[in-house]
Design a protein around this motif. Structure first.
Motif, mmCIF file in Angstrom:
data_model
loop_
_atom_site.group_PDB
_atom_site.id
_atom_site.type_symbol
_atom_site.label_atom_id
_atom_site.label_comp_id
_atom_site.label_asym_id
_atom_site.label_seq_id
_atom_site.Cartn_x
_atom_site.Cartn_y
_atom_site.Cartn_z
ATOM 1 N N ILE A 159 2.524 50.231 8.856
ATOM 2 C CA ILE A 159 1.347 50.669 9.628
ATOM 3 C C ILE A 159 1.470 50.168 11.061
ATOM 4 C CG2 ILE A 159 -1.160 50.424 9.887
ATOM 5 C CD1 ILE A 159 -0.636 52.032 7.483
ATOM 6 N N THR A 160 1.747 48.867 11.205
ATOM 7 C CA THR A 160 2.011 48.306 12.526
ATOM 8 C C THR A 160 3.475 47.895 12.546
ATOM 9 O OG1 THR A 160 1.276 46.197 11.649
ATOM 10 C CG2 THR A 160 -0.290 47.420 12.986
ATOM 11 N N ARG A 161 4.007 47.745 13.731
ATOM 12 C CA ARG A 161 5.405 47.349 13.791
ATOM 13 C C ARG A 161 5.531 45.930 14.285
ATOM 14 N NH1 ARG A 161 9.375 51.650 16.368
ATOM 15 N NH2 ARG A 161 7.923 53.301 15.855
ATOM 16 N N PRO A 162 6.279 45.086 13.575
ATOM 17 C CA PRO A 162 6.487 43.730 14.069
ATOM 18 C C PRO A 162 7.386 43.762 15.302
ATOM 19 C CG PRO A 162 7.857 44.119 12.152
ATOM 20 C CD PRO A 162 7.027 45.355 12.346
ATOM 21 N N SER A 163 7.196 42.779 16.184
ATOM 22 C CA SER A 163 8.015 42.753 17.392
ATOM 23 C C SER A 163 9.371 42.118 17.111
ATOM 24 C CB SER A 163 7.290 41.960 18.484
ATOM 25 O OG SER A 163 7.000 40.662 18.012
ATOM 26 N N LYS A 164 9.407 41.285 16.094
ATOM 27 C CA LYS A 164 10.645 40.582 15.757
ATOM 28 C C LYS A 164 10.736 40.463 14.243
ATOM 29 C CE LYS A 164 10.317 36.690 17.905
ATOM 30 N NZ LYS A 164 10.429 35.400 18.566
ATOM 31 N N GLY A 165 11.927 40.143 13.776
ATOM 32 C CA GLY A 165 12.053 39.814 12.379
ATOM 33 C C GLY A 165 12.735 40.896 11.582
ATOM 34 N N ALA A 166 13.172 40.532 10.381
ATOM 35 C CA ALA A 166 13.900 41.458 9.529
ATOM 36 C C ALA A 166 13.368 41.382 8.121
ATOM 37 C CB ALA A 166 15.384 41.119 9.547
ATOM 38 N N CYS A 167 13.604 42.452 7.392
ATOM 39 C CA CYS A 167 13.110 42.553 6.037
ATOM 40 C C CYS A 167 14.231 43.151 5.207
ATOM 41 C CB CYS A 167 11.857 43.434 6.099
ATOM 42 S SG CYS A 167 11.451 44.308 4.636
ATOM 43 N N ARG A 168 14.572 42.500 4.099
ATOM 44 C CA ARG A 168 15.645 42.994 3.239
ATOM 45 C C ARG A 168 15.068 43.317 1.878
ATOM 46 N NH1 ARG A 168 20.437 41.135 5.720
ATOM 47 N NH2 ARG A 168 21.743 41.367 3.886
ATOM 48 N N ILE A 169 15.465 44.464 1.358
ATOM 49 C CA ILE A 169 15.009 44.836 0.021
ATOM 50 C C ILE A 169 16.232 45.007 -0.857
ATOM 51 C CG2 ILE A 169 13.847 46.594 -1.338
ATOM 52 C CD1 ILE A 169 12.174 47.089 1.216
ATOM 53 N N GLY A 170 16.264 44.222 -1.938
ATOM 54 C CA GLY A 170 17.418 44.274 -2.827
ATOM 55 C C GLY A 170 18.710 43.987 -2.091
ATOM 56 N N GLY A 171 18.652 43.088 -1.085
ATOM 57 C CA GLY A 171 19.845 42.693 -0.362
ATOM 58 C C GLY A 171 20.183 43.574 0.814
ATOM 59 N N ARG A 172 19.565 44.761 0.879
ATOM 60 C CA ARG A 172 19.880 45.665 1.999
ATOM 61 C C ARG A 172 18.794 45.587 3.066
ATOM 62 N NH1 ARG A 172 21.451 50.408 -1.014
ATOM 63 N NH2 ARG A 172 20.430 51.739 0.507
ATOM 64 N N VAL A 173 19.194 45.611 4.328
ATOM 65 C CA VAL A 173 18.222 45.564 5.417
ATOM 66 C C VAL A 173 17.399 46.850 5.406
ATOM 67 C CG1 VAL A 173 17.897 45.515 7.911
ATOM 68 C CG2 VAL A 173 19.643 44.073 6.857
ATOM 69 N N ALA A 174 16.091 46.697 5.429
ATOM 70 C CA ALA A 174 15.212 47.869 5.431
ATOM 71 C C ALA A 174 14.528 47.963 6.788
ATOM 72 C CB ALA A 174 14.181 47.748 4.323
ATOM 73 N N VAL A 175 14.652 49.132 7.429
ATOM 74 C CA VAL A 175 13.935 49.356 8.682
ATOM 75 C C VAL A 175 12.706 50.193 8.344
ATOM 76 C CG1 VAL A 175 14.052 50.267 11.012
ATOM 77 C CG2 VAL A 175 16.103 49.321 9.933
ATOM 78 N N ILE A 176 11.547 49.616 8.544
ATOM 79 C CA ILE A 176 10.313 50.309 8.150
ATOM 80 C C ILE A 176 9.490 50.592 9.390
ATOM 81 C CG2 ILE A 176 8.189 50.118 6.824
ATOM 82 C CD1 ILE A 176 9.827 48.256 4.927
ATOM 83 N N ARG A 177 9.515 51.849 9.823
ATOM 84 C CA ARG A 177 8.774 52.221 11.021
ATOM 85 C C ARG A 177 7.555 53.072 10.694
ATOM 86 N NH1 ARG A 177 14.297 54.285 13.366
ATOM 87 N NH2 ARG A 177 14.072 55.116 11.262
ATOM 88 N N SER A 178 7.436 53.492 9.443
ATOM 89 C CA SER A 178 6.294 54.308 9.061
ATOM 90 C C SER A 178 5.997 54.041 7.589
ATOM 91 C CB SER A 178 6.616 55.790 9.262
ATOM 92 O OG SER A 178 7.606 56.181 8.351
ATOM 93 N N THR A 179 4.815 54.449 7.171
ATOM 94 C CA THR A 179 4.465 54.257 5.762
ATOM 95 C C THR A 179 5.412 55.063 4.886
ATOM 96 O OG1 THR A 179 2.859 56.040 5.964
ATOM 97 C CG2 THR A 179 2.027 53.810 6.212
ATOM 98 N N ALA A 180 5.856 56.223 5.382
ATOM 99 C CA ALA A 180 6.762 57.042 4.597
ATOM 100 C C ALA A 180 8.064 56.281 4.320
ATOM 101 C CB ALA A 180 7.050 58.353 5.319
ATOM 102 N N GLU A 181 8.540 55.554 5.344
ATOM 103 C CA GLU A 181 9.771 54.780 5.152
ATOM 104 C C GLU A 181 9.539 53.599 4.213
ATOM 105 O OE1 GLU A 181 12.289 55.733 9.210
ATOM 106 O OE2 GLU A 181 11.081 53.917 9.148
ATOM 107 N N ALA A 182 8.347 53.022 4.267
ATOM 108 C CA ALA A 182 8.028 51.919 3.360
ATOM 109 C C ALA A 182 8.059 52.415 1.914
ATOM 110 C CB ALA A 182 6.660 51.335 3.694
ATOM 111 N N VAL A 183 7.458 53.586 1.688
ATOM 112 C CA VAL A 183 7.427 54.132 0.327
ATOM 113 C C VAL A 183 8.854 54.428 -0.137
ATOM 114 C CG1 VAL A 183 6.621 56.028 -1.118
ATOM 115 C CG2 VAL A 183 5.118 55.096 0.641
ATOM 116 N N GLU A 184 9.676 54.982 0.766
ATOM 117 C CA GLU A 184 11.071 55.247 0.412
ATOM 118 C C GLU A 184 11.795 53.962 0.039
ATOM 119 O OE1 GLU A 184 13.008 57.415 3.612
ATOM 120 O OE2 GLU A 184 11.448 58.947 3.402
ATOM 121 N N ALA A 185 11.484 52.886 0.788
ATOM 122 C CA ALA A 185 12.136 51.604 0.526
ATOM 123 C C ALA A 185 11.577 50.943 -0.732
ATOM 124 C CB ALA A 185 11.962 50.681 1.728
ATOM 125 N N GLY A 186 10.477 51.453 -1.253
ATOM 126 C CA GLY A 186 9.922 50.912 -2.489
ATOM 127 C C GLY A 186 8.796 49.914 -2.291
#
Lengths: 499, 337
Positions: free
Chosen positions: A302-329
């Protein structure tokens, strides 16, 4: 000393919830009484009873030895009880004087507003609290602290004898807070009785003379601040009889699923890092405004962090929209159900399939039979109560709307489900059902993040708890360290040594 | 009221609890009580009254001629309907026609052939849609303000280019889009209208994109919280409206055979009227393409019938205004009782 205002035996119920049960409260002239309690202890309800917004089911309100009723907010303010609210209700486009006098402006001939008297009165009130503000300035040109002063002047304009301050320092800077303390001293000197609601222990000990503690809508105790310790207050706040049963859980957590590192936002949160495991329920505790929902909404795109990373199942996930979040699980069940939850106006089945449109369509065209099947499979599992799947979601009860939202997310087969205050405002029975269901999901291997302000829920459901304060993670506790005291101390920023 | 449709057999054996039926009402019962059914009644009434009022009405060629007064507007109305369902609006559509037509005129002056002219018309429309879309969907400005602005902007450019001049002398083959017939009385515009009606029906009512449009129109925040790419959908809708305005520009320019900067002045309000008469909620979230088709036919027949009876244009617009208000007010009054 005689109290100005006394409440005795006040009870107030809402459908499914007992908000206040036989509570008492005394306020003394020239003294500050701090009202202390967790979120949901009944502090806001008692303020609303005091200001005539709610009518108590039982109990008496005594002002100067006289029994009173406040059938309307106007009646309360006419009797000299006035409140300065957390989010001050003022009008940006009006002047300072107009804001102070709105609704009870001095009248001149022919019932017209007496502008001279209004300006002078405003000046007098502002002077009395040491505020140097121009009565003709427009409110939108003032800072937040000045707006607070205007709100206070407005509260005093009705000849207040009892002033209620509901978390007045929540939005103020350090310097502004000190100015507010001085103002409280001024009001005390004028003989006003002040009810001060705050979560911050340092300020309670700095300015309050007395305290009253509520817990779960019940009166716990009262006394003089000088005769109590922080530790004792914390214990009064959280010490409870175990009246809620939580489902037994195995606490078998698997491999890491979600790893967040260095998540920061320009204003809302900084340097957030944690790991969530398979089958785990991770609790997020903190005071309202600690930045928990903001972190979760950043994870959900929903909002975008200015810094930081998020990994899902070991893979880096870039989440810029809710649609991408849902895709990432990653999916999110919001706290604000009215605005962010189910799409009212759309039928149940269309709400359930909304994030899964790809799965129920071929080449961009919807297969209605598959839509109904998907919706039926998941709503049935949640035991949704409705007449038919094509019924408008807006016609369902709040609890059932929440079920539609959860069904919608489960249908996407997520890896991480974030529940933001999942049981806020729902009755005990439904709460237990939600808790059951969360435990079931975790047992099936889903990773759950639960944001909650209710200590028993956080402690009863979580494998681990992260505590946030002012946008940062201040503690992470698990196992035997998970005690109510530990959570409250961390959330309120009480040093260990002060105990 | 009808009996509830029978639910299909239980899908999973393991589930417990009672089984929810798909529908409470059969689709037929729902259709009979719909806005579109009411519009159909109005359509039949207008048709019948016209047949009695003028001996020239029931003539295939006259009726065919009559379709020209709504086909171009309806093409835009289909896209506008989706835009309004999504809670947005585009008031610049008539100005897009002016700009697209002017661009075609410039291309013609430069010696472009028919295919290039069409591409220029559609491309200009698309480009205008991009401008609106970027301002609304990417920058988050309110669409009514943005498109009132671009309404002046687009037509203003046409006036600067043309002044009080006009482009005339379009190549012969270009006339087909506005004047040609596909077969017998069926004009190119009428056939295009029918094809677009089906295409937009499928897009809005049967596609995942259409579902997203409804979700956004009912609650954009909740739609975003459901994983819908709200900004992208809004942007595409402005693109689509721009493109359809380009299509209308090609047809209208071809039919008139000339371009003046005042072309299609005021058409945006007729398009919005058509959409609202078609049962699209101006607040967004509901309405259907069949409703818009019926509204287009009704507006066309009323205009044509009054024309046959030599009713002045101003009376016609008064009647359309009353029709709009009464069609919207009557069901609400009936429901109150």
């Amino acid at each position: 000393m005689q109290p100005v205002l006394s409440l005795r035996g006040i009870s107030k119920s809402f459908p499914g919830v007992k908000a206040l049960s036989d509570v008492q409260l005394d306020l003394y002239p020239g003294e500050v009484t701090a009202l202390i309690g967790e979120n949901g202890a009944g502090k806001s309800t008692i303020v609303k009873v005091l200001t005539g917004v709610y009518q108590p089911d039982a109990g008496t309100i005594t002002l100067d030895g006289q029994d009173l009723r406040f059938p309307t907010p106007d009646a309360a303010s006419a009797a000299g009880v006035t409140a300065i609210h957390q989010e001050t209700v003022l009008f940006d486009e009006l002047t300072v004087a107009e804001n102070i006098w709105l609704g009870h402006a001095p009248r001149g001939r022919f019932g017209l507003i007496d502008w001279t008297a209004m300006r002078e009165g405003a000046k007098r009130l502002l002077d009395s609290i040491g505020a140097r503000l121009d009565p003709d300035a427009r409110l939108k040109d003032l800072g937040i602290a000045s707006k607070h002063l205007v709100a206070i002047a407005r509260a005093l304009s009705v000849d207040a004898r009892v002033v209620i301050m509901d978390e007045p320092t929540a939005a103020l800077s350090h310097k502004e807070i000190h100015e507010l303390y001085e103002l409280v001293e001024t009001l005390k000197a004028q003989g006003k009785a002040i009810l001060f609601i705050s979560h911050k222990f340092d300020e309670i000990f700095r300015i309050a003379d007395r305290f009253t503690v509520f817990r779960d809508g019940q009166f716990v105790g009262t006394g003089k601040i000088a005769e109590v310790s922080e530790g004792k207050l914390v214990q009064m706040m959280v010490g409870r009889s175990v009246d809620q049963i939580f489902p037994a859980r195995s606490h078998n957590v698997g491999e890491p699923v979600l790893t967040v590192a260095g998540y920061s936002h320009p204003t809302e949160f900084a340097d957030i890092g944690f790991t969530l495991h398979r089958g785990e329920i991770l609790g997020f505790y903190g005071l309202v405004g600690a930045g928990r929902s903001e972190v979760m909404q950043a994870l959900f795109g929903i909002t975008r962090p200015s810094k930081g990373a998020c990994r899902i199942g070991g893979r880096v996930a870039v989440i810029r929209s809710t649609a991408e979040a849902v895709e990432a699980g990653i999916v999110y069940v919001p706290e604000d159900r009215g605005r962010q939850g189910a799409v009212k106006g759309l039928p149940i089945f269309q709400n359930v399939t909304l994030p899964s449109l790809g799965a129920v369509s071929r080449g961009g065209f919807l297969k209605m039979a598959e839509e109904f099947k998907l919706a039926r499979d998941y709503t049935q599992r949640l035991d949704l109560r409705a007449a038919a799947l094509d019924q408008d979601v807006g016609l369902l009860s709040g609890g059932n709307q929440q079920k539609v939202v959860i069904a919608k997310w489960l249908a996407t087969k997520p890896r991480v489900i974030i529940l933001d205050e999942p049981t806020k405002g729902i009755d005990i029975g439904s709460k237990a059902a939600v808790h059951e269901f969360m435990a079931e999901l975790a047992a099936e291997g889903l990773s759950v993040i639960m944001v909650s302000s209710e200590i028993p829920e956080v402690l009863g459901m979580s494998d681990r708890v992260i505590v946030m304060r002012e946008g940062r993670i201040v503690a992470e506790v698990s196992g035997a360290a998970m005690t109510p005291e530990a959570l409250v101390r961390a959330a309120a920023g009480i040093e260990e040594a002060a105990a | 009221m009808s009996a509830p449709a029978t639910p299909p057999a239980a899908t999973t054996a393991s589930t417990t609890g009672r089984i929810l039926p798909n529908r409470l009402q059969s689709p037929l019962a729902r259709a009979l009580r719909s806005w579109e059914a009411l519009l159909l009644v109005v359509f039949v009434l207008v048709f019948a009254i016209n047949s009695f009022a003028s001996p020239y009405f029931l003539n295939a060629w006259n009726l065919s001629d009559a379709t020209f007064n709504f086909t171009e507007k309806a093409m835009i109305a289909f896209a506008m309907a989706m835009l309004i369902i999504a809670g947005e609006i585009d008031l610049s559509v008539a100005s897009i026609i002016a700009l697209a037509s002017t661009a075609m005129g410039l291309a013609m002056t430069a010696g472009a052939g028919v295919p290039v002219l069409v591409l220029v018309g559609l491309g200009t429309g698309l480009l205008c849609g991009v401008v609106n879309g970027v301002l609304v969907a990417r920058m988050g400005l309110p669409s009514i303000v943005v498109t009132i602005g671009t309404m002046s902007l687009f037509r203003g450019i046409s006036y600067i280019i043309l002044g009080d001049q006009a482009f005339t002398g379009y190549p012969k083959g270009f006339g087909y889009f506005g004047q040609g017939y596909v077969w017998w009385v069926f004009s190119f515009e009428l056939v295009l209208f029918a094809v677009l009606a089906v295409a937009f029906y499928l897009l809005l009512h049967k596609s995942t994109f259409g579902r997203a449009v409804y979700a956004i129109g009912n609650n954009a925040t909740a739609a975003q919280f459901s994983g819908i790419r709200v900004a992208r959908v809004r942007f595409l809708l402005f693109l689509l409206t721009g493109l359809m305005s380009g299509v209308a520009a090609v047809c209208l320019t071809s039919r008139l055979g000339s371009t003046r900067p005042s072309i299609a002045t005021g058409m945006e309000l007729e398009v919005v009227t058509m959409v609202v008469l078609g049962g699209i909620s101006i607040l967004g979230g509901s309405g259907t393409i069949p409703g818009v088709v019926l509204a287009a036919l009704i507006m066309g027949l009323v205009t044509f019938g009054f024309g046959l009876l030599n009713v002045p244009g101003i009376v016609m617009s008064i009647f359309l205004g009353l029709l709009l208000i009464s069609v919207i007010a009557v069901p609400r009054l009936l429901r109150r009782k």
